[in-house]
Design a protein around this motif. Structure first.
Motif, PDB file in Angstrom:
ATOM      1  N   PHE A  27       0.790  -1.219   0.000  1.00  0.00           N
ATOM      2  CA  PHE A  27       0.000   0.000   0.000  1.00  0.00           C
ATOM      3  C   PHE A  27       0.828   1.279   0.000  1.00  0.00           C
ATOM      4  CE2 PHE A  27      -2.846  -3.292   1.467  1.00  0.00           C
ATOM      5  CZ  PHE A  27      -4.010  -3.017   0.769  1.00  0.00           C
ATOM      6  N   GLY A  28       2.151   1.149  -0.072  1.00  0.00           N
ATOM      7  CA  GLY A  28       3.010   2.319  -0.204  1.00  0.00           C
ATOM      8  C   GLY A  28       2.982   3.256   0.979  1.00  0.00           C
TER       9      GLY A  28
ATOM     10  N   LEU B  71      -4.677  -1.469   9.115  1.00  0.00           N
ATOM     11  CA  LEU B  71      -5.343  -2.054   7.955  1.00  0.00           C
ATOM     12  C   LEU B  71      -5.637  -3.537   8.186  1.00  0.00           C
ATOM     13  CD1 LEU B  71      -4.733  -1.323   4.256  1.00  0.00           C
ATOM     14  CD2 LEU B  71      -4.841  -3.707   4.993  1.00  0.00           C
ATOM     15  N   ILE B  72      -4.677  -4.257   8.762  1.00  0.00           N
ATOM     16  CA  ILE B  72      -4.893  -5.684   9.023  1.00  0.00           C
ATOM     17  C   ILE B  72      -6.056  -5.876   9.999  1.00  0.00           C
ATOM     18  CG2 ILE B  72      -3.860  -7.818   9.889  1.00  0.00           C
ATOM     19  CD1 ILE B  72      -1.117  -6.634   9.101  1.00  0.00           C
TER      20      ILE B  72
ATOM     21  N   ALA C 202      -6.260  -7.516   3.679  1.00  0.00           N
ATOM     22  CA  ALA C 202      -4.908  -7.914   4.073  1.00  0.00           C
ATOM     23  C   ALA C 202      -4.649  -9.370   3.724  1.00  0.00           C
ATOM     24  CB  ALA C 202      -4.708  -7.684   5.563  1.00  0.00           C
ATOM     25  N   ALA C 203      -5.632 -10.222   3.952  1.00  0.00           N
ATOM     26  CA  ALA C 203      -5.465 -11.653   3.686  1.00  0.00           C
ATOM     27  C   ALA C 203      -5.185 -11.905   2.205  1.00  0.00           C
ATOM     28  CB  ALA C 203      -6.705 -12.421   4.136  1.00  0.00           C
TER      29      ALA C 203
ATOM     30  N   LYS D  20      -5.863 -14.870  14.600  1.00  0.00           N
ATOM     31  CA  LYS D  20      -5.359 -15.354  15.877  1.00  0.00           C
ATOM     32  C   LYS D  20      -4.310 -14.422  16.484  1.00  0.00           C
ATOM     33  CE  LYS D  20      -5.935 -20.295  14.845  1.00  0.00           C
ATOM     34  NZ  LYS D  20      -5.222 -21.593  14.781  1.00  0.00           N
ATOM     35  N   ILE D  21      -3.916 -13.414  15.730  1.00  0.00           N
ATOM     36  CA  ILE D  21      -2.756 -12.602  16.104  1.00  0.00           C
ATOM     37  C   ILE D  21      -3.187 -11.188  16.458  1.00  0.00           C
ATOM     38  CG2 ILE D  21      -0.605 -11.601  15.205  1.00  0.00           C
ATOM     39  CD1 ILE D  21      -0.386 -14.189  13.494  1.00  0.00           C
ATOM     40  N   ARG D  22      -2.544 -10.624  17.463  1.00  0.00           N
ATOM     41  CA  ARG D  22      -2.773  -9.226  17.844  1.00  0.00           C
ATOM     42  C   ARG D  22      -1.801  -8.352  17.052  1.00  0.00           C
ATOM     43  NH1 ARG D  22      -4.823  -6.265  22.331  1.00  0.00           N
ATOM     44  NH2 ARG D  22      -3.722  -4.296  22.671  1.00  0.00           N
ATOM     45  N   TRP D  23      -2.345  -7.414  16.291  1.00  0.00           N
ATOM     46  CA  TRP D  23      -1.524  -6.512  15.487  1.00  0.00           C
ATOM     47  C   TRP D  23      -1.395  -5.201  16.238  1.00  0.00           C
ATOM     48  CZ3 TRP D  23       0.839  -8.980  11.688  1.00  0.00           C
ATOM     49  CH2 TRP D  23       0.283 -10.168  11.241  1.00  0.00           C
TER      50      TRP D  23
END
Length: 396
Positions: free
Chosen positions: A93-94, A297-298, A305-306, A326-329
């Protein structure tokens, strides 16, 4: 009140946010013309003006004698774990290019992306000065710290967290779906596959040692080889992490067990060499802003994102979606995160010729992340790692 109406903050708030003393603020007002206003006996500052001034005249320098207008920033990343996929979003996404155009509109700074096979390749690139920012796992960070004790000119510093997962979510032992193990003691009769000299092997050996099981049959295989052997019924157990845990579930080739027993959670890390950081502080803030934008964004657009992750890694979209959920961003550093990072001693399994890890803790610097968060209008970050559990409603 007047201060809310005009977006004013008290001098004590400026001291806290910039992590400086009252005497430093007074000196800046006198010698560097830091804009301020006096209301009665109290001194206030326009919040936006403080940040603009700080970027130009304060501790974050706008220009650097080291990086000229036509040089390159190299971003190192690896796709071996979902936790480390944040740079793929920055790239797609630059986000970093946008920040560089804003702070260096007259400079031509090229961004190069170095895809490494693992964290060790990234560390080697940082030591050689070929990689400026790198994202790798907690074990690799400990290895990097260990190497820095032997190479005084190499000073890696932790700037922010990447993807992170709690205990029981980052790692697991995958066994065939029809295999039933009642306890860790049942592993005594099985060969266990793990990748060589990695986070996975370290956790496996620590778990086995805690149960006084040090003589098991541990075999070294790549995680791809282990997946294929499980699929063909030629392997009884393998240590895995995301996205491979989700892939094993998706393809119904195994089930995950002993996740809690394999130790702490897992955290990826954004790292740079401290000398480079001090010479390019405005670029560090720019990268951390891009990093937090990628995290947002995720979190807010996981399907978008996926699709990026699936295209880059080749994993099925359903597997990627399951894995990133499953992940905390969250880029913030918490006290418990640092405790986990200081848990590892990679010298223990590197062999007898390797000196033991020096007891000093992993080095970090939160200043640049705090400035980046302020510029993105995120909740203020404290000057020290955040205490307590991860909050559910605040992310960076």
């Amino acid at each position: 009140m007047i201060k809310e109406q005009f977006n004013l903050i008290h001098i004590s708030e400026v001291m806290d946010q910039l992590d400086v003393s009252r005497s430093t603020i007074d000196r800046w007002r006198k010698t560097k013309q830091l804009p301020s206003v006096k209301i009665g006996k109290e001194i206030y500052f326009d919040k936006n003006e403080v940040m603009r001034w700080y970027r130009q005249f304060g501790q974050v320098r706008q220009s650097s004698p080291v990086l000229t207008a036509n040089q390159t920033i190299t971003i190192g990343y690896t796709t071996v774990s979902t936790h480390m996929w944040g740079p793929l979003i920055i790239k797609e996404f630059g986000f970093l290019e946008q920040e560089l155009r804003r702070i260096r509109p007259k400079d031509r700074i090229e961004i190069k992306w170095h895809k490494a096979k693992d964290g060790m390749e990234l560390i080697k690139g940082m030591i050689a000065g070929n990689i400026h920012f790198a994202t790798f796992g907690d074990y690799a960070l400990s290895v990097s710290h260990m190497i820095s004790t032997m190479l005084p000119d190499y000073r890696p510093i932790l700037l922010a967290a990447g993807g992170k997962s709690a205990k029981g979510d980052g790692f697991g032992m995958v066994v065939p779906t029809d295999l039933t193990l009642q306890s860790i003691g049942d592993l005594a009769t099985l060969p266990i596959a793990t990748t060589f000299r990695t986070n996975a092997e370290y956790r496996l050996r620590k778990m086995l040692e805690s149960h006084h099981m040090t003589d098991l049959n541990i075999i070294h295989r790549s995680i791809e080889e282990s997946m294929e052997s499980l699929r063909q019924g030629r392997l009884s157990a393998s240590i895995m992490w995301e996205p491979f845990l989700s892939l094993a579930h998706h393809q119904q080739i195994g089930k995950s067990i002993f996740n809690q027993e394999l130790g702490l959670g897992f955290i990826a890390n954004v790292v740079a060499d401290e000398r480079w950081v001090l010479d390019h502080e405005d670029l560090v803030v720019a990268y951390l802003k891009a990093h937090m934008q990628a995290n947002r964004l995720i979190r807010e657009q996981p399907h978008q994102a996926a699709k990026v992750f699936a295209l880059e890694t080749g994993f099925p979209l359903e597997v990627v979606s399951r894995s990133i959920s499953k992940i905390r961003w969250d880029a913030a550093l918490y006290s418990n995160d640092l405790k986990m990072l200081n848990y590892f001693d990679p010298s223990k399994y590197f062999g007898p010729s390797t000196p033991p890890l020096v007891s000093s803790e992993i080095r970090y610097n939160i200043k640049y992340l705090r400035i980046a968060a302020q510029e993105l209008k995120l909740p203020n970050l404290p000057a020290t790692p955040i205490d307590g559990a991860w909050p559910k409603d605040i992310h960076y």
